[in-house]
Motif scaffolding. Structure first.
Motif, mmCIF file in Angstrom:
data_model
loop_
_atom_site.group_PDB
_atom_site.id
_atom_site.type_symbol
_atom_site.label_atom_id
_atom_site.label_comp_id
_atom_site.label_asym_id
_atom_site.label_seq_id
_atom_site.Cartn_x
_atom_site.Cartn_y
_atom_site.Cartn_z
ATOM 1 N N MET A 56 0.632 -1.732 -0.097
ATOM 2 C CA MET A 56 -0.014 0.133 -0.103
ATOM 3 C C MET A 56 0.556 1.131 -0.278
ATOM 4 N N LEU A 57 1.682 1.459 1.035
ATOM 5 C CA LEU A 57 3.232 2.575 0.996
ATOM 6 C C LEU A 57 4.007 3.316 -0.172
ATOM 7 N N GLY A 58 3.635 1.673 -1.256
ATOM 8 C CA GLY A 58 4.600 1.526 -2.554
ATOM 9 C C GLY A 58 3.415 2.363 -3.061
ATOM 10 N N ASP A 59 2.108 1.441 -3.696
ATOM 11 C CA ASP A 59 1.304 2.327 -4.230
ATOM 12 C C ASP A 59 1.676 3.949 -4.274
ATOM 13 N N GLY A 85 8.482 0.764 -11.259
ATOM 14 C CA GLY A 85 9.355 -1.090 -10.994
ATOM 15 C C GLY A 85 10.124 -1.323 -10.250
ATOM 16 N N MET A 86 11.054 -0.075 -9.198
ATOM 17 C CA MET A 86 12.436 -0.200 -8.754
ATOM 18 C C MET A 86 11.568 -0.351 -7.484
ATOM 19 N N VAL A 87 10.437 0.242 -7.225
ATOM 20 C CA VAL A 87 9.499 0.459 -5.460
ATOM 21 C C VAL A 87 9.261 -1.304 -5.395
ATOM 22 N N MET A 88 8.411 -1.712 -6.534
ATOM 23 C CA MET A 88 7.686 -3.155 -6.097
ATOM 24 C C MET A 88 9.146 -4.100 -6.046
ATOM 25 N N LEU A 89 10.394 -4.143 -6.517
ATOM 26 C CA LEU A 89 11.136 -4.572 -6.364
ATOM 27 C C LEU A 89 11.875 -4.717 -4.708
ATOM 28 N N VAL A 90 11.613 -2.750 -4.427
ATOM 29 C CA VAL A 90 12.492 -2.819 -3.167
ATOM 30 C C VAL A 90 11.650 -3.648 -2.191
ATOM 31 N N SER A 144 1.329 0.864 -15.857
ATOM 32 C CA SER A 144 1.992 0.326 -15.124
ATOM 33 C C SER A 144 1.212 0.387 -13.509
ATOM 34 N N VAL A 145 0.528 1.656 -13.226
ATOM 35 C CA VAL A 145 -0.321 1.841 -11.791
ATOM 36 C C VAL A 145 -1.373 0.958 -11.948
ATOM 37 N N TRP A 146 -2.021 0.720 -12.987
ATOM 38 C CA TRP A 146 -3.554 -0.478 -13.179
ATOM 39 C C TRP A 146 -2.794 -1.708 -12.828
ATOM 40 N N ILE A 147 -1.067 -2.159 -13.421
ATOM 41 C CA ILE A 147 -0.649 -3.517 -13.020
ATOM 42 C C ILE A 147 -0.920 -3.526 -11.331
ATOM 43 N N ALA A 183 6.150 -11.014 -1.548
ATOM 44 C CA ALA A 183 7.143 -11.447 -1.868
ATOM 45 C C ALA A 183 7.468 -11.634 -3.917
ATOM 46 N N ALA A 184 6.854 -12.272 -3.712
ATOM 47 C CA ALA A 184 7.552 -12.799 -5.240
ATOM 48 C C ALA A 184 6.730 -12.360 -6.050
ATOM 49 N N LEU A 185 5.038 -11.382 -6.067
ATOM 50 C CA LEU A 185 4.457 -11.824 -7.162
ATOM 51 C C LEU A 185 5.521 -9.974 -6.980
ATOM 52 N N PHE A 186 6.009 -8.972 -6.168
ATOM 53 C CA PHE A 186 6.132 -8.013 -6.235
ATOM 54 C C PHE A 186 7.445 -8.128 -7.249
ATOM 55 N N LEU A 187 8.313 -9.203 -6.926
ATOM 56 C CA LEU A 187 9.570 -9.383 -7.921
ATOM 57 C C LEU A 187 9.100 -9.590 -9.023
ATOM 58 N N ARG A 188 8.263 -10.471 -9.838
ATOM 59 C CA ARG A 188 7.978 -10.735 -10.700
ATOM 60 C C ARG A 188 7.007 -9.521 -11.670
ATOM 61 N N SER A 189 6.738 -8.497 -10.829
ATOM 62 C CA SER A 189 6.110 -7.789 -11.729
ATOM 63 C C SER A 189 6.905 -6.368 -11.467
ATOM 64 N N ALA A 190 7.710 -6.296 -10.938
ATOM 65 C CA ALA A 190 9.078 -5.420 -10.855
ATOM 66 C C ALA A 190 9.655 -5.617 -12.098
ATOM 67 N N PHE A 191 10.226 -6.671 -12.114
ATOM 68 C CA PHE A 191 11.435 -7.175 -13.415
ATOM 69 C C PHE A 191 10.233 -6.811 -14.781
ATOM 70 N N GLY A 192 8.652 -7.258 -14.522
ATOM 71 C CA GLY A 192 8.055 -6.689 -16.276
ATOM 72 C C GLY A 192 7.945 -5.843 -16.699
ATOM 73 N N VAL A 193 7.641 -4.757 -15.608
ATOM 74 C CA VAL A 193 7.342 -3.293 -15.191
ATOM 75 C C VAL A 193 8.463 -2.858 -16.118
ATOM 76 N N LEU A 194 10.196 -3.074 -15.454
ATOM 77 C CA LEU A 194 11.189 -2.160 -15.385
ATOM 78 C C LEU A 194 10.779 -2.991 -17.406
ATOM 79 N N GLY A 195 11.283 -4.445 -17.767
ATOM 80 C CA GLY A 195 11.496 -4.705 -18.719
ATOM 81 C C GLY A 195 10.664 -3.298 -19.935
ATOM 82 N N ASP A 196 9.500 -3.370 -19.258
ATOM 83 C CA ASP A 196 8.295 -2.467 -20.439
ATOM 84 C C ASP A 196 9.074 -0.403 -20.743
ATOM 85 N N ALA A 197 9.488 -0.516 -18.973
ATOM 86 C CA ALA A 197 9.294 1.074 -18.409
ATOM 87 C C ALA A 197 11.478 1.035 -20.072
#
Length: 215
Positions: A56-59, A85-90, A144-147, A183-197
């Motif tokens: 929630m804080l990250g969002d 993406g970096m926020v989700m990764l952290v 990316s916000v919607w994701i 945590a796994a969802l964060f990391l998977r989404s983080a790498f996906g968003v970073l790739g798109d960005a």
């Protein structure tokens, strides 16, 4: 056609105004949910609730950053998506650290608190997702916000499932397993968003790329 540029400008401005209203609404909702869920997670001793509250804080940070680039060009929006993406990764790594700590000294969390707060968070995030869905195809910034918001539904549902299993087993393991899944969802989404960005930024940097009107 005469006047078409003015019509396009008016449409673009209307779209941005709509994006701002939605982002301010979901930002406020997530800020309130973060405070409530973090407090409840601390009291209940729940890794899953604390992990969800960090989401929630990250969002909240993500929505604030998205507001800043609504009227900016393609590069700025790509950088905004990269920041998300970096926020989700952290936060994924933070949750992993919490899991290790809980394994060392953790006790079973308070299942009733987990269930009630997890349900309230789920309802709040459903509202956020509904508000954001109409704007998810506007640009990479809004997608990316919607994701981020979509991921919240999985995390909230996981907390509710963990609460039921903790109540049934009186064990810390359901809480830990759901925390690991978040945590796994964060990391998977983080790498996906970073790739798109990264792809969007490279495209915007091409010499022949047509810049946004706002760039």
């Amino acid at each position: 056609m005469a006047g078409c540029c003015h019509e396009d400008d008016a449409h673009l401005q209307a779209m941005r105004d709509g994006q701002r209203r939605v982002l301010w609404t979901v930002l406020a909702l997530n800020a309130v949910m973060f405070v409530g869920e973090f407090t409840a997670g601390w009291i209940a001793g729940s890794t899953a609730l604390l992990a969800d509250s960090l989401d929630m804080l990250g969002d909240t940070l993500v929505y604030a950053f998205s507001l800043a680039v609504i009227a900016r060009g393609a590069r700025a929006k790509a950088l905004s998506a990269g920041f998300k993406g970096m926020v989700m990764l952290v936060f994924g790594l933070v949750v992993c650290a919490q899991l290790v700590a809980k394994l060392v000294y953790g006790l079973p969390p308070a299942a009733p608190i987990m269930a009630v707060v997890g349900t309230l968070a789920l309802v709040g995030n459903i509202v956020c997702l509904v508000l954001l869905t109409r704007h998810r195809e506007d640009d990479i910034n809004m997608r990316s916000v919607w994701i981020c918001s979509r991921n919240d539904l999985f995390a909230n549902s996981g907390v509710i499932v963990a609460a039921a299993l903790v109540a049934f087993t009186h064990s810390i393991w359901p809480d830990l397993i759901i925390g690991a899944a978040i945590a796994a969802l964060f990391l998977r989404s983080a790498f996906g968003v970073l790739g798109d960005a990264r792809g969007a930024y490279r495209e915007a940097a091409q010499p022949g790329h047509v810049l946004d009107r706002s760039a």
